[in-house]
Design a protein around this motif. Structure first.
Motif, PDB file in Angstrom:
ATOM      1  N   PRO A  54      32.888  11.140   9.764  1.00  0.00           N
ATOM      2  CA  PRO A  54      34.336  11.025   9.986  1.00  0.00           C
ATOM      3  C   PRO A  54      35.000  10.312   8.821  1.00  0.00           C
ATOM      4  CG  PRO A  54      33.114  10.402  11.956  1.00  0.00           C
ATOM      5  CD  PRO A  54      32.111  10.550  10.858  1.00  0.00           C
ATOM      6  N   GLN A  55      36.196  10.763   8.446  1.00  0.00           N
ATOM      7  CA  GLN A  55      36.847  10.219   7.272  1.00  0.00           C
ATOM      8  C   GLN A  55      38.337  10.009   7.530  1.00  0.00           C
ATOM      9  OE1 GLN A  55      36.878  13.046   4.057  1.00  0.00           O
ATOM     10  NE2 GLN A  55      37.281  14.778   5.408  1.00  0.00           N
ATOM     11  N   THR A  56      38.925   9.112   6.764  1.00  0.00           N
ATOM     12  CA  THR A  56      40.380   8.955   6.761  1.00  0.00           C
ATOM     13  C   THR A  56      40.974  10.096   5.953  1.00  0.00           C
ATOM     14  OG1 THR A  56      40.215   6.547   6.914  1.00  0.00           O
ATOM     15  CG2 THR A  56      42.280   7.465   6.070  1.00  0.00           C
ATOM     16  N   LEU A  57      42.024  10.692   6.473  1.00  0.00           N
ATOM     17  CA  LEU A  57      42.654  11.794   5.758  1.00  0.00           C
ATOM     18  C   LEU A  57      43.338  11.239   4.513  1.00  0.00           C
ATOM     19  CD1 LEU A  57      43.331  14.833   5.838  1.00  0.00           C
ATOM     20  CD2 LEU A  57      45.456  14.228   6.997  1.00  0.00           C
ATOM     21  N   PRO A  58      42.883  11.655   3.305  1.00  0.00           N
ATOM     22  CA  PRO A  58      43.488  11.120   2.070  1.00  0.00           C
ATOM     23  C   PRO A  58      44.988  11.377   2.023  1.00  0.00           C
ATOM     24  CG  PRO A  58      41.454  12.307   1.591  1.00  0.00           C
ATOM     25  CD  PRO A  58      41.778  12.578   3.034  1.00  0.00           C
ATOM     26  N   ASN A  89      37.127  16.643  11.122  1.00  0.00           N
ATOM     27  CA  ASN A  89      36.318  15.426  11.236  1.00  0.00           C
ATOM     28  C   ASN A  89      37.101  14.202  10.739  1.00  0.00           C
ATOM     29  OD1 ASN A  89      34.018  14.181  12.168  1.00  0.00           O
ATOM     30  ND2 ASN A  89      32.811  14.544  10.331  1.00  0.00           N
ATOM     31  N   ILE A  90      38.393  14.179  11.059  1.00  0.00           N
ATOM     32  CA  ILE A  90      39.269  13.067  10.661  1.00  0.00           C
ATOM     33  C   ILE A  90      39.183  11.973  11.724  1.00  0.00           C
ATOM     34  CG2 ILE A  90      41.648  12.403  10.173  1.00  0.00           C
ATOM     35  CD1 ILE A  90      42.196  15.383   9.599  1.00  0.00           C
ATOM     36  N   ASN A  91      39.152  10.725  11.296  1.00  0.00           N
ATOM     37  CA  ASN A  91      39.196   9.632  12.269  1.00  0.00           C
ATOM     38  C   ASN A  91      40.441   8.753  12.113  1.00  0.00           C
ATOM     39  OD1 ASN A  91      38.629   8.134  10.008  1.00  0.00           O
ATOM     40  ND2 ASN A  91      36.602   7.476  10.673  1.00  0.00           N
ATOM     41  N   LYS A  92      41.182   8.969  11.022  1.00  0.00           N
ATOM     42  CA  LYS A  92      42.374   8.156  10.819  1.00  0.00           C
ATOM     43  C   LYS A  92      43.364   8.896   9.935  1.00  0.00           C
ATOM     44  CE  LYS A  92      43.837   3.508   9.371  1.00  0.00           C
ATOM     45  NZ  LYS A  92      43.407   2.214   8.797  1.00  0.00           N
ATOM     46  N   VAL A  93      44.643   8.768  10.281  1.00  0.00           N
ATOM     47  CA  VAL A  93      45.716   9.335   9.458  1.00  0.00           C
ATOM     48  C   VAL A  93      46.663   8.204   9.110  1.00  0.00           C
ATOM     49  CG1 VAL A  93      47.586  11.013   9.324  1.00  0.00           C
ATOM     50  CG2 VAL A  93      45.528  11.565  10.626  1.00  0.00           C
ATOM     51  N   PHE A 132      52.055  13.036   5.467  1.00  0.00           N
ATOM     52  CA  PHE A 132      52.777  14.305   5.565  1.00  0.00           C
ATOM     53  C   PHE A 132      54.220  14.206   5.055  1.00  0.00           C
ATOM     54  CE2 PHE A 132      49.674  14.111   9.055  1.00  0.00           C
ATOM     55  CZ  PHE A 132      48.913  15.234   8.781  1.00  0.00           C
ATOM     56  N   GLN A 133      54.564  13.118   4.363  1.00  0.00           N
ATOM     57  CA  GLN A 133      55.966  12.888   4.022  1.00  0.00           C
ATOM     58  C   GLN A 133      56.525  13.933   3.061  1.00  0.00           C
ATOM     59  OE1 GLN A 133      56.637   9.209   2.010  1.00  0.00           O
ATOM     60  NE2 GLN A 133      55.063   9.513   0.456  1.00  0.00           N
ATOM     61  N   ASN A 134      55.673  14.528   2.233  1.00  0.00           N
ATOM     62  CA  ASN A 134      56.189  15.548   1.308  1.00  0.00           C
ATOM     63  C   ASN A 134      56.498  16.860   2.018  1.00  0.00           C
ATOM     64  OD1 ASN A 134      53.266  15.683   1.559  1.00  0.00           O
ATOM     65  ND2 ASN A 134      53.364  17.392   0.109  1.00  0.00           N
ATOM     66  N   ALA A 144      43.309   6.438  15.111  1.00  0.00           N
ATOM     67  CA  ALA A 144      44.495   5.753  14.591  1.00  0.00           C
ATOM     68  C   ALA A 144      45.365   6.774  13.865  1.00  0.00           C
ATOM     69  CB  ALA A 144      44.091   4.628  13.648  1.00  0.00           C
ATOM     70  N   LEU A 145      46.654   6.788  14.217  1.00  0.00           N
ATOM     71  CA  LEU A 145      47.576   7.750  13.617  1.00  0.00           C
ATOM     72  C   LEU A 145      48.907   7.047  13.374  1.00  0.00           C
ATOM     73  CD1 LEU A 145      48.439  10.666  12.855  1.00  0.00           C
ATOM     74  CD2 LEU A 145      49.024  11.005  15.261  1.00  0.00           C
ATOM     75  N   GLU A 146      49.337   7.040  12.112  1.00  0.00           N
ATOM     76  CA  GLU A 146      50.619   6.440  11.754  1.00  0.00           C
ATOM     77  C   GLU A 146      51.642   7.556  11.573  1.00  0.00           C
ATOM     78  OE1 GLU A 146      50.003   3.853   8.436  1.00  0.00           O
ATOM     79  OE2 GLU A 146      48.472   2.676   9.461  1.00  0.00           O
ATOM     80  N   MET A 147      52.778   7.438  12.256  1.00  0.00           N
ATOM     81  CA  MET A 147      53.711   8.554  12.396  1.00  0.00           C
ATOM     82  C   MET A 147      54.765   8.624  11.295  1.00  0.00           C
ATOM     83  SD  MET A 147      52.488   9.998  15.026  1.00  0.00           S
ATOM     84  CE  MET A 147      53.780  11.213  15.257  1.00  0.00           C
TER      85      MET A 147
END
Length: 699
Positions: A149-153, A174-178, A183-185, A201-204
């Motif tokens: 599992p990885q943090t989405l770059p 296989n994402i574990n964190k965003v 997605f701001q662009n 964990a997901l930051e909006m």
């Protein structure tokens, strides 16, 4: 000598090319299936698309399940001149995409790259070709092969900054964190699917336009923060949120963040770890219309007092495997403050310990219900629904109901679909439902898989079901008694029930004998009418065999068509399946049909007149549809003119059905009296006579 050898070699080469061309054209299957604007070239073992020769109107191209390991700079050059808007490259074993590849199809609006073998860097490079394109929908699910599992770059989608993507799918990465601003662009992003990952964990931040967010099947233990540090919503337009199959623990998080979700309409939190739905959990979601909180992954689910309070809730889905007790919820107040519900689905509860009175009290506040679904709830009785005048759909599948009585349905005039399958019903009688329900022309009842007592009580329903076209002629409807009929299909005993339930009365036999002679003549007429086609057929065969040697000269005048067919488009099915099948495909006559042969550039009147002149024969297919059509009436007038000009032998009438007396105009009566005609029938000999007449006329 040398020039002779050269000439022979040239001839041999030309011959081999001709043979090869013939074999390829004759035996090679087309690469793609073409339908309208779509080319389906999937699963063709292609390694490139250089062999494709697609028409210029193709807009949708499916290349899924081929073998495109490397998508190079010029991979899409064969289709660069086409206006391709949708491209499917699913399961193509792609490992590399050139940054310039997609630049050759700038009008692309949808791409599916799911289930390929791209590394993260390879994917980022490949997506550069979409910069500045018309892309709106992008599916890159199941393509990253990371084992851990990885943090989405944060820069994963940076190459898409100059696009108008509205819909993005990134399932199974296989994402574990965003982290924030990933997605701001994507300033136009409205729908994001991150399901089937391991996100905890997901930051909006960076999703101001998002409307649909799918986080199903992740590892979220709490609701992401939907407001910024100033308590302003990060997702003001979000109206659809799915958090099903996660690890959510506290339902009251939705109450705390309700002001951060001002437009949320659909919320799914089913299959989570909440063991308690707390009071006022959803009351601050001011636009909530659909809520699903079924099948929590805890056995001891408790719904607190006022947990479902909502002034806007329209549809509610509840599910549980728990036996309902006094600790589960308070039936008197459960739905007291969600009175706007129009659909309630409450399945897989065990209501065997809840009295029918308390059940009625529980659902009685829902005056606006139009759909009530109570599947697999172990209900022993049908709940009273008289309080729901708008109820149109009632589903009680999979309970333990033994009896149904009309008293439960006294105010349900709109009820038109009733599901009672998989219960313990032994019969359905006329007093099971009110007369108002039985007479509803839209009524559909499914009472399959019940242990029926195949006796006289059931006969009425069988007759009703046949009359309404409800299928009971299969293994879904079986007798459970009497013993000799057990597990046999219900429909095979209909005649036995008729005989046993209605013994012949001796008085009736006496009266029938006395008056039978009065009906002999009537019976004879009816028999003659019933066998009219047999009589006509044998008479035709006899008279046809005794024809004199004199025959009218066969009309061999050369025309473009053998016959012009005048008909109404609502009779198209008969025209194509019967007339065209018999006269064109079997007898090889060429018919002129307005839907198929009229020139679109000509006026309809000119088309009719020119087509009649170009045909040897003139066939009118008469029906009530025909007589109500102004163009068909015009063709009838032309037929009368043909009759007046002495060409009545070129006109033939087909009576496709019983024509209403209001359509019998003077023109139609004249034609029926003066020209040859034949009536279509389902009788076998009648059909033979019909086709013989028509074939003789066409000669």
């Amino acid at each position: 000598m040398t020039s002779g050898y050269i000439m022979i070699a040239i001839i041999f080469w030309i011959s081999s090319q001709l043979v090869e061309s013939f074999i390829l054209n004759r035996f090679t299957k087309p690469t793609c299936n073409i339908t309208s604007e779509k080319a389906d070239c999937s699963n063709r073992s292609l390694v490139n698309i250089s062999s494709l020769n697609l028409a210029h109107d193709i807009k949708i191209l499916d290349l899924s399940e081929n073998n495109f390991t490397n998508v190079t700079d010029t991979f899409f050059k064969p289709i660069s001149e086409l206006n391709i808007t949708e491209l499917f490259l699913k399961r193509c074993h792609i490992q590399y995409i050139s940054p310039k590849a997609f630049a050759l199809i700038p009008n692309i609006s949808r791409i599916d790259l799911s289930f390929n073998n791209l590394s993260l860097n390879a994917m980022k490079e490949g997506l550069k070709g979409l910069n500045g394109s018309s892309i709106e929908h992008l599916d890159i699910s199941n393509i990253i092969t990371s084992k851990e599992p990885q943090t989405l770059p944060e820069d994963t989608l940076l190459s898409l900054h100059n696009t108008n993507i509205t819909n993005l799918r990134m399932r199974s990465w296989n994402i574990n964190k965003v982290i924030k601003n990933t997605f701001q662009n994507l300033s136009c992003l409205q729908a994001l699917d991150l399901s089937v990952n391991k996100i905890h964990a997901l930051e909006m931040e960076g999703l101001p336009e998002i409307r649909q967010l799918n986080l199903t099947w992740n590892k979220m233990t709490s609701l992401p923060k939907m407001c910024d540090s100033q308590n302003v919503s990060l997702v003001p337009k979000l109206n659809n949120l799915s958090l099903a199959i996660n690890h959510l623990l506290d339902s009251q998080e939705f109450q705390k963040q309700g002001h951060c979700l001002p437009n949320l309409y659909y919320l799914n939190v089913s299959f989570n770890l909440m063991d308690r739905i707390k009071s006022d959990s959803f009351s601050t979601l001011k636009k909530l219309g659909i809520l699903s909180i079924g099948n929590m992954l805890t056995y001891d689910l408790v719904i607190e007092e006022g947990a479902l309070n909502s002034k806007t809730l329209e549809m509610l889905y509840l599910g549980s495997y728990k036996r309902v007790s006094k600790d589960t919820f308070n039936p008197k107040t459960l739905f007291k403050k969600c009175t706007q519900l129009t659909r309630l689905e409450m399945s897989k509860f065990d209501f065997s310990d809840l009295s029918i009175v308390n059940f009625h009290v529980m659902i009685s506040p829902l005056k606006n219900l139009s759909e009530l679904i109570l599947r697999h709830n172990k209900l022993n009785n049908v709940p009273e629904t008289s309080n729901f005048p708008n109820l149109s759909f009632l589903d009680l599948e999979g309970s333990t109901i033994r009896h149904v009585h009309r008293d439960s349905f006294q105010n349900n005039s709109h009820l038109e679909k009733i599901i009672l399958r998989l219960n313990h019903l032994t019969t359905i009688r006329q007093d099971t439902f009110t007369d108002e329900i039985w007479k509803n022309p839209k009524l559909f009842i499914d009472i399959s898989y019940n242990p029926y007592a195949c006796d006289c009580d059931l006969e009425w329903f069988i007759k009703w079901a046949y009359k309404r076209g409800i299928i009971v002629e299969n293994d879904d409807y079986q007798c459970d008694s009497p013993k000799k009929w057990k597990t046999t299909r219900l429909d095979i005993h209909i005649q036995s029930l008729k005989t046993s339930c209605h013994p012949v009365n001796k008085v009736f036999i006496t009266l029938l004998t006395i008056f039978s002679f009065m009906f002999i003549f009537l019976f004879g007429l009816m028999l003659a009418w019933k066998l009219r086609w047999d009589n006509k057929y044998y008479l035709h065969k006899w008279t046809d065999g005794r024809r004199s040697a004199y025959q009218k000269i066969i009309d061999n005048e050369l025309k473009e068509y053998d016959g012009f067919v005048a008909y109404n488009t609502r009779d198209r099915k008969w025209i194509m399946s019967e007339l065209v099948e018999a006269m064109e495909k079997k007898e090889h006559y060429k018919l002129c049909l307005h839907e198929r042969n009229f020139l679109p550039s000509c006026a309809h009147v000119d088309n009719i007149l020119e087509s009649i002149e170009a045909s040897r024969k003139f066939i009118l297919v008469l029906s009530n549809n025909f007589m109500e059509d102004q163009w068909c009436n015009y063709e009838t007038i032309i037929a009368n003119h043909k009759l007046a000009d002495g060409n009545g032998d070129r006109v033939f009438l087909i009576l496709l059905g019983k024509i209403s007396s209001k359509h019998f105009t003077i023109a139609l009566k004249t034609l029926l009296k003066s020209v040859e005609n034949a009536e279509w029938t389902l009788n076998v000999k009648g059909r033979k006579l019909f086709w013989n007449k028509l074939k003789r006329f066409m000669k």
